[in-house]
Design an enzyme around this catalytic site. Structure first.
Site, PDB file in Angstrom:
ATOM      1  N   SER B 153       0.835  -1.143  -0.103  1.00  0.00           N
ATOM      2  CA  SER B 153       0.080   0.335  -0.027  1.00  0.00           C
ATOM      3  C   SER B 153       1.129   1.070   0.091  1.00  0.00           C
ATOM      4  O   SER B 153       1.946   1.578  -0.791  1.00  0.00           O
ATOM      5  CB  SER B 153      -0.887  -0.391   0.964  1.00  0.00           C
ATOM      6  OG  SER B 153      -2.016   0.378   1.048  1.00  0.00           O
ATOM      7  N   ASP B 319      -8.590  -6.922  -4.975  1.00  0.00           N
ATOM      8  CA  ASP B 319      -8.261  -5.513  -3.991  1.00  0.00           C
ATOM      9  C   ASP B 319      -8.647  -4.644  -5.433  1.00  0.00           C
ATOM     10  O   ASP B 319      -8.098  -4.390  -6.711  1.00  0.00           O
ATOM     11  CB  ASP B 319      -6.445  -5.421  -4.562  1.00  0.00           C
ATOM     12  CG  ASP B 319      -5.564  -4.837  -3.366  1.00  0.00           C
ATOM     13  OD1 ASP B 319      -6.886  -3.143  -3.279  1.00  0.00           O
ATOM     14  OD2 ASP B 319      -4.989  -3.872  -3.663  1.00  0.00           O
ATOM     15  N   HIS B 352      -7.515  -5.293  -0.594  1.00  0.00           N
ATOM     16  CA  HIS B 352      -6.187  -4.638  -0.083  1.00  0.00           C
ATOM     17  C   HIS B 352      -5.526  -5.568   1.312  1.00  0.00           C
ATOM     18  O   HIS B 352      -4.847  -5.514   1.020  1.00  0.00           O
ATOM     19  CB  HIS B 352      -6.571  -3.476  -0.139  1.00  0.00           C
ATOM     20  CG  HIS B 352      -5.403  -2.567   0.106  1.00  0.00           C
ATOM     21  ND1 HIS B 352      -4.571  -2.736  -0.661  1.00  0.00           N
ATOM     22  CD2 HIS B 352      -5.556  -1.742   0.912  1.00  0.00           C
ATOM     23  CE1 HIS B 352      -3.441  -1.993  -0.576  1.00  0.00           C
ATOM     24  NE2 HIS B 352      -3.697  -1.429   0.481  1.00  0.00           N
TER      25      HIS B 352
END
Lengths: 212, 381
Positions: B153, B319, B352
């Site tokens: 991320s 995701d 995610h």
């Protein structure tokens, strides 16, 4: 995870892979398009000390490759070759994948743009067993190397040895080497066997380059 | 399992006293504190160090007890003896990002000019600034090049920034579930979160440190909204469905009737104890500003031109915050830059957040990549 993931090569390396390996200069840069689980790349790294990269459609194949330390990305030969720079590899290999692509001639063009040489292997649809299978059974041929029924096969663009050399001529591509393999694994050359090669050969391997 | 190798709980160092940190916004920070944890032992030639870059709400406690929550480190599944980030082999460094609230200089710290907490007087920071500060830590530790920089991320953004800004200091890079620029949708979600914080009267224009009130309600809502984006529809359905929370019937009111509501409220409430609202504003902004494409004249490939760094990109099928397509943009740019790149899309319904969870396919991928990188670095035979 203390034990490194061991790569277990199949006992016998595929005949066409051995023949492809024979065509490759040691220490060269190689892109294997449609590299499956990376056996050829691993073989080339081990025996020819190549700097290898791979492109593979199936997620499963890619994951095995990367877990084994090979530099492989998930992607499609039809759409993703455009991202590679010109002449970035000594060899761009397409082993038994040409017949699965949507635009084989475009893929060939891309291979020759990316690699100084392209090495292409494919099954010969004019092999006598295919011919007799279709002629006498009236059904889509299934042989030892083409063993998936028509409704499941990824092969969508079959060609014959003669078709392929005709395409090379049309595309003004130079055939540097060609090796024709019989089902027994024996190797024939086009020069000696001529038209017979298109009849007795089950698999073909070509090394191509751009004409100057 | 062997005996745990040395691991240092939180350390703090003052960086930039001689060469102050110049930020992208033009402001210079004369000296910054940088808090970090290390695991494992640095080898003699300092070639086995791995930098872990944490995500938006992460911290340096990747594999140690978080002092506020008392919970285990956020990446303990990855870090430890015999694990993927093997502390018997590697020296792992994880630092709190610039702008953070766990010891590295951020908006909650004292502004030397006013002797009061910065609040909104803290300068706007970028991912580039975070990485510049980490590079100062790298210098402080005497490490010439990281064996690997890894993060998911926002940690992936930092990893990309590292590889682009300091290619000679990064031997290998593993950006996970990230993008080369923050998408409009992601900026939109961040804006929702920021507005929730700022709409809380307890936020007081960011100057709440001296009062006994904190914008906890606003920050909790921001966290709840963000948390939904870290999951997937399938995972929410699998975990909660329409199940009711400790009751058999609907209450015909606004209590948390549904388990999913109760779960989100819990996520929100827990978050505010360990995170500073202003830090949340600043760090989300840094992510929004991240655009490696724009930084390189519209061509991402030129961000990595001539790079010798080996890359391994990992994305997750479910995701939707940093979808595979955005990760693939990075892959294509690296291919165009003739970089050594691997890319795996891991099949999972966890969304995610998969990079923080038990995701065996990701472990195998990173393990294989690190081992082959370690061979080429001479760390293993």
């Amino acid at each position: 995870m203390n034990d490194p993931i061991k790569f277990v090569p199949k006992r016998d390396i595929r005949v066409d892979w051995q023949l492809i390996a024979d065509m490759i200069e040691p220490g060269s840069r190689v892109l294997d398009v449609g590299c499956d689980d990376g056996q050829l790349l691993a073989h080339l790294a081990e025996t020819k000390n190549v700097e290898g990269r791979g492109l593979e459609l199936s997620q499963h194949g890619v994951n095995i490759c990367v877990a084994n330390g090979l530099s492989v990305v998930q992607g499609n030969a039809d759409t993703d070759l455009v991202y590679y720079p010109d002449d970035s590899f000594d060899y761009a290999i397409l082993s038994k994948t040409l017949q699965t692509t949507h635009q084989p001639h475009v893929v060939l063009e891309q291979l020759l743009r990316i690699g100084r040489r392209a090495i292409v292997s494919f099954p010969n649809f004019a092999y006598w067993r295919c011919r007799t299978y279709l002629a006498f059974q009236g059904r889509m041929p299934m042989t030892n190397s083409l063993d998936i029924p028509w409704y499941e096969t990824p092969n969508i663009h079959f060609c014959t040895l003669t078709d392929f050399t005709a395409l090379c001529e049309e595309m003004d591509v130079k055939i540097e080497q060609s090796v024709i393999v019989k089902a027994s694994g024996k190797v024939m050359t086009r020069s000696t066997y001529g038209a017979f090669a298109n009849f007795f050969g089950s698999d073909c391997i070509f090394m191509l380059s751009k004409k100057d | 399992m062997s005996i745990s190798p040395p691991h240092s709980d939180n350390q703090t160092v003052i960086l930039g006293r001689e060469t102050p940190l110049k930020l992208d916004c033009g402001v210079t920070l004369d000296a910054i504190s940088m808090a970090y944890c290390t695991y494992g032992t640095l080898n003699a030639d300092k070639s086995n160090a791995i930098l872990i870059c944490h995500a938006l709400t992460g911290d340096q406690f990747a594999a140690s007890r978080q002092p506020v929550t008392g919970k285990n480190g956020w990446w303990e599944m990855m870090i430890g003896p015999g694990k993927v980030l093997d502390t018997d082999r590697y020296f792992i460094v994880c630092s709190n990002v610039l702008g953070g609230c766990m010891g590295t200089t951020g908006p909650g710290d004292i502004d030397p000019k006013t002797s009061k907490p910065y609040g909104l007087n803290f300068p706007i920071i970028t991912i580039g600034d975070m990485v510049r500060a980490q590079a100062m830590l790298q210098d402080h530790l005497g490490i010439k090049s990281w064996f690997s920089v890894i993060g998911g991320s926002m940690g992936g953004m930092q990893t990309l920034q590292w590889a682009s800004a300091y290619p000679e200091r990064v031997f290998s890079a593993i950006p996970i579930a990230c993008a080369a620029r923050h998408s409009a949708q992601n900026i939109a979600f961040h804006e929702v979160g920021r507005q929730a914080v700022m709409a809380d009267p307890n936020w007081q224009g960011g100057d709440y440190y001296a009062s006994d009130k904190r914008p906890t309600a606003g920050l909790a809502v921001a966290r709840m909204a963000a948390h939904v984006t870290y999951l997937s529809e399938a995972a929410l359905h699998r975990k909660f469905g329409r199940n009711l929370q400790d009751r058999d019937n609907l209450t015909y009111g606004f209590d948390a009737d549904f388990q999913v509501e109760s779960y989100l409220r819990y996520q929100g409430i827990n978050f505010v104890d360990r995170f500073d609202a202003n830090s949340y504003l600043y760090i989300t902004r840094a992510m929004d500003y991240f655009d490696l494409v724009e930084d390189h004249g519209g061509s991402l490939a030129s961000a990595f031109e001539g790079t010798k760094t080996r890359f391994c990109i990992v994305s997750f099928t479910s995701d939707w915050l940093f979808p595979t397509s955005e990760n693939k943009e990075i892959v294509h740019a690296l291919i165009a830059a003739a970089a050594n790149v691997s890319f795996v899309e891991v099949e999972t319904d966890k969304g995610h957040d998969a990079f923080l969870l038990d995701t065996p396919e990701m472990f195998k991928t990173i393990d294989g990549f690190l081992q082959s990188s370690a061979k080429s670095r001479g760390l293993i035979a």
